[in-house]
Design an enzyme around this catalytic site. Structure first.
Site, PDB file in Angstrom:
ATOM      1  N   GLY A  78       0.848  -1.180   0.000  1.00  0.00           N
ATOM      2  CA  GLY A  78       0.000   0.000   0.000  1.00  0.00           C
ATOM      3  C   GLY A  78       0.881   1.225   0.000  1.00  0.00           C
ATOM      4  O   GLY A  78       2.012   1.196   0.506  1.00  0.00           O
ATOM      5  N   LEU A 130       6.749   1.676   4.572  1.00  0.00           N
ATOM      6  CA  LEU A 130       7.811   2.063   3.649  1.00  0.00           C
ATOM      7  C   LEU A 130       8.481   3.367   4.080  1.00  0.00           C
ATOM      8  O   LEU A 130       9.640   3.604   3.741  1.00  0.00           O
ATOM      9  CB  LEU A 130       7.247   2.217   2.230  1.00  0.00           C
ATOM     10  CG  LEU A 130       6.681   0.954   1.586  1.00  0.00           C
ATOM     11  CD1 LEU A 130       6.134   1.273   0.200  1.00  0.00           C
ATOM     12  CD2 LEU A 130       7.734  -0.144   1.506  1.00  0.00           C
TER      13      LEU A 130
END
Length: 210
Positions: A78, A130
Site C-alpha cells: 500500500g 515504507l
C-alpha cells in the site's frame, strides 16, 4: 462521526470488487508510471493532513500510475500520496488478505467507518511502513475495516477488508491524515522502531528529510 455510524449497515453489494483481473490492472498502472523515491519519517509532508482531491483529471491519473510503480519498486502492499511527497488524499493498494485473496485498487478522500462494538475484534500483528524502512512493531488494529471515498474518476466507492488487508486500509488512511503507525505506539516502542530504522539500510530509494 454520526454520518459514519449511519452508513455502516449498508448492503454488501455496495462494495467495489477489487479482486478481479488484479495482475493485469496492476501491470497496466505500473507500465504507465515512473517509480519515485519514498519519503521517510521526519519529513513534514508525512506529518500533516493532506488536501482533498478535487480534480479527477489526467494529472491525478498520472499520479496513480506513479504510485503503483513506486509501490512495486519498494515491494510494498500500500502507498499513500504523501509517501512520494504529494499533498493529496489518495492511496493505492496491492494487498493479500488473510485468505490469500489479492486486492488491487485506488481510494481518494478516504474515510474509515466507525465500527460497531461487535466488529471491533483486535489483531495485534506486526506492522511496518515504507516510510519507516526496516522497522516493525506489534500494533493492535481491528481485523475488519470499511473505507469510503472516491475512485480515480471521482465516483463514490466503498472498500471492505479483513485481516492483513484491513490493516492496510487503516494504515494508508492514517497516512493521509498525518499519522504513521509508529505514532500509535508507546514512546518506548516508537523509540525501538526508529532504532531499527537507523540500524538498517532501505532497500529502495528514499528522500532525505527537509
Amino acid at each position: 462521526m454520526a454520518q459514519q455510524q449511519e452508513t455502516k449497515s449498508e448492503p454488501f453489494d455496495e462494495f467495489i470488487v477489487d479482486t478481479e483481473d488484479c495482475e493485469a490492472r496492476e501491470q497496466a498502472y505500473r507500465a504507465r508510471g515512473t517509480a519515485r523515491p519514498i519519503t521517510v519519517v521526519g519529513n513534514p509532508v508525512l506529518h500533516k493532513e493532506c488536501r482533498d482531491v478535487t480534480e479527477f483529471d489526467d494529472e491525478l491519473a498520472r499520479l496513480v500510475d506513479d504510485m503503483f510503480a513506486s509501490q512495486r519498486a519498494a515491494e510494498g502492499v500500500g502507498l499513500a500520496a504523501n509517501q512520494i511527497g504529494v499533498d493529496l488524499k489518495v492511496f493505492v493498494y496491492d494487498c493479500l488478505d488473510d485468505e490469500g485473496v489479492r486486492h488491487v485498487g485506488v481510494v481518494c478522500n478516504p474515510v474509515l467507518d466507525e465500527l460497531p462494538a461487535e466488529r471491533r475484534m483486535l489483531d495485534d500483528s506486526n506492522e511496518g511502513c515504507l516510510s519507516v524502512p526496516g522497522a516493525y512493531a506489534s500494533l493492535a488494529r481491528p481485523d475488519y475495516a470499511v473505507v469510503r471515498g472516491q475512485d480515480a474518476e471521482g465516483k463514490p466507492i466503498a472498500v471492505q477488508g479483513t485481516g492483513y488487508f484491513a490493516r492496510c486500509l487503516q494504515h494508508e488512511t492514517d497516512h493521509l491524515y498525518g499519522y504513521l503507525y509508529i505514532d500509535r505506539l508507546s514512546k518506548r516502542e516508537r523509540k525501538e522502531a526508529l532504532k531499527q530504522m537507523a540500524e538498517g539500510a532501505p532497500r529502495y530509494e528514499t528522500v532525505a528529510n527537509d
